[in-house]
Design an enzyme around this catalytic site. Structure first.
Site, PDB file in Angstrom:
ATOM      1  N   ARG A 150       0.824  -1.214   0.000  1.00 25.11           N
ATOM      2  CA  ARG A 150       0.000   0.000   0.000  1.00 25.11           C
ATOM      3  C   ARG A 150       0.859   1.265   0.000  1.00 25.11           C
ATOM      4  O   ARG A 150       0.655   2.164  -0.814  1.00 25.11           O
ATOM      5  CB  ARG A 150      -0.934   0.008   1.212  1.00 25.11           C
ATOM      6  N   ASP A 170       9.088  -6.597  -5.457  1.00 26.32           N
ATOM      7  CA  ASP A 170       8.165  -7.143  -4.467  1.00 26.32           C
ATOM      8  C   ASP A 170       7.939  -8.602  -4.833  1.00 26.32           C
ATOM      9  O   ASP A 170       7.546  -8.899  -5.967  1.00 26.32           O
ATOM     10  CB  ASP A 170       6.835  -6.382  -4.464  1.00 26.32           C
ATOM     11  N   ALA A 230      10.294   2.828   6.962  1.00 26.11           N
ATOM     12  CA  ALA A 230       9.525   1.597   7.164  1.00 26.11           C
ATOM     13  C   ALA A 230       9.806   0.999   8.536  1.00 26.11           C
ATOM     14  O   ALA A 230       9.028   1.184   9.471  1.00 26.11           O
ATOM     15  CB  ALA A 230       9.839   0.599   6.054  1.00 26.11           C
ATOM     16  N   ASP A 255      13.859   7.650   9.203  1.00 24.85           N
ATOM     17  CA  ASP A 255      12.811   7.914  10.186  1.00 24.85           C
ATOM     18  C   ASP A 255      12.763   6.820  11.247  1.00 24.85           C
ATOM     19  O   ASP A 255      12.146   6.990  12.287  1.00 24.85           O
ATOM     20  CB  ASP A 255      11.453   8.009   9.487  1.00 24.85           C
ATOM     21  N   GLU A 260      15.723   2.321  19.025  1.00 22.95           N
ATOM     22  CA  GLU A 260      15.024   3.598  19.160  1.00 22.95           C
ATOM     23  C   GLU A 260      14.785   3.919  20.630  1.00 22.95           C
ATOM     24  O   GLU A 260      14.296   3.067  21.371  1.00 22.95           O
ATOM     25  CB  GLU A 260      13.691   3.546  18.398  1.00 22.95           C
ATOM     26  N   HIS A 278      10.807   8.711  14.121  1.00 20.27           N
ATOM     27  CA  HIS A 278       9.711   7.778  13.815  1.00 20.27           C
ATOM     28  C   HIS A 278       8.383   8.536  13.675  1.00 20.27           C
ATOM     29  O   HIS A 278       7.399   8.257  14.373  1.00 20.27           O
ATOM     30  CB  HIS A 278       9.597   6.711  14.904  1.00 20.27           C
ATOM     31  N   ALA A 281       3.826   8.009  10.766  1.00 22.27           N
ATOM     32  CA  ALA A 281       2.361   7.997  10.927  1.00 22.27           C
ATOM     33  C   ALA A 281       1.858   9.191  11.724  1.00 22.27           C
ATOM     34  O   ALA A 281       0.674   9.258  12.060  1.00 22.27           O
ATOM     35  CB  ALA A 281       1.936   6.703  11.619  1.00 22.27           C
TER      36      ALA A 281
END
Length: 526
Positions: A150, A170, A230, A255, A260, A278, A281
């Site tokens: 997606r 992919d 990702a 990101d 982390e 991060h 989103a």
């Protein structure tokens, strides 16, 4: 019905829940583990994000819980098997952050290309250094997209509109779907050789961990730019550091990180690396989207309607579910095992049943096989509800059949996978009511427990092979817990499965192949 929300979510989701008649909503964040265990006893639904840890202890304490909703994608903080065992639905919101992650990827690409963070810091520091921050244009450049799901698909569509050529890899996507998105499906090697920019959009699974490391950087053109929005760990950070220092990689935009927060990472000290904490989103729209999606799923669960993002509980009558329930973990393990021991794009999944299981409704068992297989390639985005639809989207044919032959086992599930380069057949059975075993691979009879870390080898049966494999593992402090060998004849072709106590890095697998003279070896994680 009582809903407990223990992590901050958008007010839009809370409004949807409160507007539903007969639903009580309580928001209590920052609960300790002990407080959550005490409170969960009275609630029918639990909504979380990433902070709350829903352990087996929490689930065991729940007396009325029907659904756990994760307002986001990842479910690492939920003990899904424990919830499944207790009949509790676990659902997430897999599509809520697609556009946010896509736009952040493009923002990072532009910021890296035009040195925006560095120029911003310079100017705010009182300097005017126009010549120092000469940038590059993306128009006319080649973008390599690894993972055309997606998010990768949305990135591709927008990159094409900006005049970029897109090469994509992919293992599931068909050339036709890639063409519809505006990309040309190709190999990883061609992407490494030709791409000016490379962005990754895959889940972090054994086959993708450090999939971009020193050998891959060596294949890339000088001056390539790398983007990872990702998962940390897809790119080997130590190898990336060296590639950046040598000039092979002109810049990196990250990101996500292997650790982390990345405190002390030398990548943070390089001037040609831009980073964000991060934030893929982290948009208002994405947070509203995931909150509203999970609120709607919780209401559906209360009303007995399908929970379309359920990760563990399919729709089936209780009496039918009880009959096939013992086979579901085996079926999912067979799917995951097979997916990790084949190469190429999967074209067909054939599931054949023999013995007592043929008297049962096995449709859900087949879905479990497909889900397990797609989980390996597509990560947490695949569930019991959408597994067949995802397979169809990627052009995978699903075949289900029952055999009248009883054979040597009371029940037997045979999974045959055909890819564009090979075929693999894996067989499994259950002894008693829950003792699962893999009992056959490509015609070789074996008996292995499908669990934990496993190594599968193909080799010639001759003295020294097993000893050399053990030596390599011992040198790398990897302990062998179990072993089974199948062979066609004395000193003929053979296969071996090792259950080991520790993860097996790719360099160790490669060393094992070389030192023991194996035809091939696969690392499997179940």
């Amino acid at each position: 019905m009582k809903v407990l929300i223990t992590d901050p979510i958008s007010d839009e989701g809370i409004k949807i829940l409160k507007a539903e008649p007969g639903v009580q909503v309580d928001v209590e964040t920052k609960l300790t583990k002990e407080q959550l265990i005490e409170k969960i006893k009275d609630y029918d639904a639990l909504i979380i994000r990433s902070e709350t840890q829903v352990t087996k202890e929490v689930i065991d304490a729940a007396q009325h819980l029907k659904i756990i909703g994760r307002a986001g994608v990842g479910i690492d903080n939920v003990d899904v098997p424990a919830a499944t065992e207790k009949g509790i639905i676990v659902a997430n919101a897999p599509e809520g952050n697609t556009i946010a992650a896509c736009e952040h990827t493009l923002a990072m690409m532009f910021a890296m290309s035009r040195n925006i963070p560095q120029a911003n810091a310079s100017l705010k520091g009182g300097k005017w250094e126009r010549s120092k921050f000469m940038g590059v244009e993306v128009m006319g450049k080649t973008l390599g997209v690894i993972g055309l799901g997606r998010i990768g698909g949305e990135v591709t569509k927008r990159a094409r509109c900006m005049g970029m050529e897109v090469l994509a890899y992919d293992p599931f996507t068909t050339p036709e779907r890639a063409k519809d998105l505006g990309a040309r499906l190709t190999t990883l090697d061609e992407i490494y050789e030709k791409a000016d920019y490379i962005t990754v959009h895959t889940p972090l699974i054994p086959s993708t961990r450090h999939m971009i490391s020193t050998p891959q950087f060596e294949k890339m053109k000088k001056g390539v730019r790398i983007i990872n929005c990702a998962r940390g760990g897809i790119i080997d950070e130590s190898a990336l550091l060296e590639a950046l220092k040598s000039g092979k990689v002109a810049g990196a935009a990250l990101d996500v990180f292997e650790k982390e927060p990345p405190v002390g990472s030398p990548l943070l000290e390089l001037p040609n690396v831009i980073v964000t904490p991060h934030l893929g989103a982290s948009t208002k729209e994405a947070q509203i989207s995931v909150a509203t999606i999970i609120a709607e799923q919780v209401i559906n669960a209360f009303k007995g309607l399908p929970v379309t993002t359920a990760l563990n509980i399919p729709v089936m009558k209780p009496e039918a579910m009880e009959k096939i329930k013992p086979y579901l973990p085996l079926a999912e393990s067979l799917g995951k095992f097979t997916a990790q021991t084949v190469d190429g794009r999967i074209k067909e999944i054939d599931v054949t049943y023999s013995g007592e299981i043929t008297q049962k409704d096995v449709s859900l068992v087949t879905i479990a096989v497909v889900k397990g297989m797609l989980d390996v390639k597509k990560g947490e985005l695949v569930n019991y509800v959408n597994a067949k639809a995802v397979a169809k989207e990627y052009g995978i044919n699903i075949v289900e059949s029952k055999s009248g032959e009883v054979g040597d086992y009371t029940n037997l599930i045979t999974v045959t996978v055909k890819t564009d380069s090979m075929q693999r057949r894996v067989q499994g059975t259950i002894f008693g009511n829950k003792d699962a075993r893999i009992v056959g691979i490509d015609g070789y009879r074996i008996e292995a427990i499908p669990a934990g870390y496993m190594i599968v080898t193909m080799h010639k049966d001759r003295p020294g092979v097993i000893g050399n494999v053990g030596t390599v593992l011992g040198k790398n402090d990897i302990n062998i817990a179990g072993m089974t060998v199948g062979r066609e004849a004395v000193r003929g072709e053979a296969i071996m499965i090792l259950n080991v106590d520790d993860a097996v890095p790719q360099p160790v697998l490669k060393e094992m192949i070389e030192k023991a003279g194996l035809y091939d070896a696969y690392y499997v994680k179940l």
